[in-house]
Enzyme design. Structure first.
Site, PDB file in Angstrom:
ATOM      1  N   ASN A   7       0.879  -1.173   0.000  1.00  0.00           N
ATOM      2  CA  ASN A   7       0.000   0.000   0.000  1.00  0.00           C
ATOM      3  C   ASN A   7       0.919   1.227   0.000  1.00  0.00           C
ATOM      4  O   ASN A   7       1.431   1.623   1.040  1.00  0.00           O
ATOM      5  CB  ASN A   7      -0.875  -0.062   1.259  1.00  0.00           C
ATOM      6  CG  ASN A   7      -1.827   1.110   1.356  1.00  0.00           C
ATOM      7  OD1 ASN A   7      -1.776   2.031   0.554  1.00  0.00           O
ATOM      8  ND2 ASN A   7      -2.683   1.065   2.360  1.00  0.00           N
ATOM      9  N   ARG A  90      -2.561  -2.123  -3.476  1.00  0.00           N
ATOM     10  CA  ARG A  90      -3.738  -1.276  -3.285  1.00  0.00           C
ATOM     11  C   ARG A  90      -3.584  -0.100  -4.247  1.00  0.00           C
ATOM     12  O   ARG A  90      -2.572   0.611  -4.205  1.00  0.00           O
ATOM     13  CB  ARG A  90      -3.786  -0.771  -1.849  1.00  0.00           C
ATOM     14  CG  ARG A  90      -4.924   0.198  -1.655  1.00  0.00           C
ATOM     15  CD  ARG A  90      -4.841   0.904  -0.344  1.00  0.00           C
ATOM     16  NE  ARG A  90      -5.979   1.810  -0.219  1.00  0.00           N
ATOM     17  CZ  ARG A  90      -5.966   2.905   0.513  1.00  0.00           C
ATOM     18  NH1 ARG A  90      -4.888   3.232   1.187  1.00  0.00           N
ATOM     19  NH2 ARG A  90      -7.021   3.671   0.589  1.00  0.00           N
ATOM     20  N   HIS A 179     -12.365   3.762  -0.049  1.00  0.00           N
ATOM     21  CA  HIS A 179     -12.438   2.771   1.043  1.00  0.00           C
ATOM     22  C   HIS A 179     -13.236   1.539   0.630  1.00  0.00           C
ATOM     23  O   HIS A 179     -13.737   0.807   1.486  1.00  0.00           O
ATOM     24  CB  HIS A 179     -13.135   3.344   2.299  1.00  0.00           C
ATOM     25  CG  HIS A 179     -12.385   4.427   3.003  1.00  0.00           C
ATOM     26  ND1 HIS A 179     -13.023   5.446   3.641  1.00  0.00           N
ATOM     27  CD2 HIS A 179     -11.064   4.631   3.202  1.00  0.00           C
ATOM     28  CE1 HIS A 179     -12.139   6.257   4.200  1.00  0.00           C
ATOM     29  NE2 HIS A 179     -10.936   5.779   3.932  1.00  0.00           N
ATOM     30  N   ARG A 238     -10.080  16.510   7.028  1.00  0.00           N
ATOM     31  CA  ARG A 238     -10.889  16.921   5.866  1.00  0.00           C
ATOM     32  C   ARG A 238     -12.269  17.376   6.309  1.00  0.00           C
ATOM     33  O   ARG A 238     -12.873  16.780   7.204  1.00  0.00           O
ATOM     34  CB  ARG A 238     -11.045  15.739   4.896  1.00  0.00           C
ATOM     35  CG  ARG A 238      -9.798  15.483   4.086  1.00  0.00           C
ATOM     36  CD  ARG A 238      -9.937  14.210   3.278  1.00  0.00           C
ATOM     37  NE  ARG A 238      -9.016  13.200   3.732  1.00  0.00           N
ATOM     38  CZ  ARG A 238      -9.082  11.913   3.454  1.00  0.00           C
ATOM     39  NH1 ARG A 238     -10.055  11.443   2.705  1.00  0.00           N
ATOM     40  NH2 ARG A 238      -8.194  11.078   3.923  1.00  0.00           N
ATOM     41  N   GLU A 381      -8.147  -4.531   5.395  1.00  0.00           N
ATOM     42  CA  GLU A 381      -8.039  -4.263   3.958  1.00  0.00           C
ATOM     43  C   GLU A 381      -6.948  -5.112   3.307  1.00  0.00           C
ATOM     44  O   GLU A 381      -7.114  -5.595   2.193  1.00  0.00           O
ATOM     45  CB  GLU A 381      -7.763  -2.769   3.733  1.00  0.00           C
ATOM     46  CG  GLU A 381      -8.990  -1.923   3.993  1.00  0.00           C
ATOM     47  CD  GLU A 381      -8.682  -0.460   4.250  1.00  0.00           C
ATOM     48  OE1 GLU A 381      -8.143  -0.144   5.318  1.00  0.00           O
ATOM     49  OE2 GLU A 381      -8.992   0.370   3.382  1.00  0.00           O
TER      50      GLU A 381
END
Ligand code: ADP
Length: 395
Positions: A7, A90, A179, A238, A381
């Site tokens: 990743n 990923r 996601h 964010r 993940e």
């Protein structure tokens, strides 16, 4: 079969080595601060943990260092780069091209590169990771698993923005969502837990980035992030949903450049902007001491999640379960409690005692008479990427 999952972020490289199909983690770790003289490698196996600081100026050096530790005769766990059968990557943005895990070819790399304009912080780093891995593990099959893939089933009525059509057809401006790998993993676990294929589920991923997905019969039908991961819920740094006119106002009236506005909304807003703290644990501590900004920020965060639960229950036309996952969703009892308060009209009744348990496994935290289940499901993940890559290669 040994499967290495990578990743790659703009300044980091996370990795996990699995023995499949047993799903055993042989090694995991991260290289942080790539590009700096004081980059850090954390490397963990059954034999112990290593942490070292070193000058690591690019992803190639970072992955070489990881490979060197994997191959080390004392601390390592493989004998040759050939032991790695698959490298699963990923990749954040698959655009409209990719809705499944994909064997990487020159054409696939070209498309990932093209999509960099839609994910400038992520796709170039992901591609860099692929190119470096091809070089270091030339015998391994390289597979890309896209964050956006699970969300490609969202229908046009939900993914299209109400702006002139050519922005969709010519410029591919639409909701993509992110996601996806996590939402897929936890929703499948939820369906297994409920023992019910035909189900109406809302998955709530609350980490540094936060997003929610409405999932009907295993397929995503709506999602809170949009064209970019900036949209939707309040996140660590964010803003999530804001009126786009604020951007014009910042530029025209307050003299912000577009770059500054981008930084403001992506890196200085959210919980950090509201409280001065990014990590929810700090915010909880300060709230418990009576800090008003922290108390309000927690309430705002939960309020936004509630609004999405309400709208997704409407588009699903019912609700079997909500699922909390990721750092905050799995660990923060207070956030789960604030979100579930006063949602009895949807059949959501939290069992406070179960919510307060420190169990780390898949669990239901609703009262017996709750019509909708409230589940906490740890996400994974990397394992999901490993499973998807192995399935692709087997088939
Ligand atoms: P990422 O999006 O980087 O993968 P994670 O899913 O690891 O993020 O979530 C990170 C966030 O989880 C941290 O910022 C922290 O706010 C939150 N978190 C982790 N543990 C706890 C806890 N015990 N209580 C409250 N929040 C927590």
């Amino acid at each position: 079969m040994q499967v290495l999952i990578l990743n790659s972020g703009s300044s980091s490289l996370k990795f996990q080595l699995f023995s499949m199909p047993k799903e055993t983690i042989l090694c995991s770790g991260v290289v942080e601060r790539i590009g700096f003289n004081d980059a850090i490698l954390r490397f963990k196996t059954d034999k112990g943990s290593i942490e070292l600081e070193s000058k690591i100026l690019n992803h190639k050096t970072a992955l070489k260092l990881v490979a060197q530790h994997l191959l080390d005769k004392d601390t390592g766990i493989i004998k040759s780069p050939k032991d790695i059968a698959i490298v699963g990557h990923r990749v954040v943005h698959g655009g409209i091209f990719f809705s499944k895990p994909t064997l990487i070819t020159e054409d696939v790399k070209e498309k990932i590169k093209t999509l960099a304009s839609l994910a400038p912080l992520h796709n170039p780093a992901n591609l860099e990771g692929i190119i470096v891995a091809e070089d270091i593990f030339p015998k391994a099959k390289q597979v890309a698993v896209f964050d956006t893939a699970f969300l490609q089933t969202i229908p046009e009525v939900a993914y299209k923005y109400a702006i002139p059509n050519e922005f969709l057809t010519e410029h591919h401006i639409r909701l993509y969502g992110f996601h996806g790998t996590s939402h897929k993993y936890v929703s499948e676990k939820a369906i297994e837990f409920l023992g019910k294929e035909e189900s109406k589920i809302i998955t709530i991923h609350l980490g540094n980035g936060c997003s929610m997905t409405a999932i009907k019969n295993g397929k995503s039908i709506d999602h809170s992030m949009g064209f970019s991961p900036l949209d939707g819920l309040i996140m660590g740094t964010r803003s999530g949903d804001i009126d786009p006119s604020i951007i014009f106002h910042l530029k025209d009236k307050l003299g912000y450049s577009l770059k500054e506005t981008n930084t403001l909304l992506n890196k200085k807003s959210g919980m950090l902007g509201l409280t001065g703290y990014n990590d929810l644990r700090d915010i909880e501590t300060m709230a418990a001491r009576g800090n008003k900004e922290c108390i309000l920020a927690l309430q705002m965060n939960a309020y936004r999640i509630k609004k999405y639960i309400g709208s997704y229950a409407a588009v699903l036309n019912g609700l079997d379960a909500i699922v909390f996952t990721a750092g905050i969703g799995e660990n923060c009892k207070l956030m789960r409690q604030l979100v579930c308060e006063n949602l009895d009209f949807l059949g959501i009744h939290l069992d406070v005692e179960k919510n307060n348990s420190d169990l780390r496994t898949i669990r239901a935290i609703n009262k017996e008479d709750s019509k909708a289940r409230i589940l906490v499901i740890p996400t994974n993940e990397e394992l999901e990427i490993a499973k998807q890559t192995v399935n692709l290669i087997k088939n």
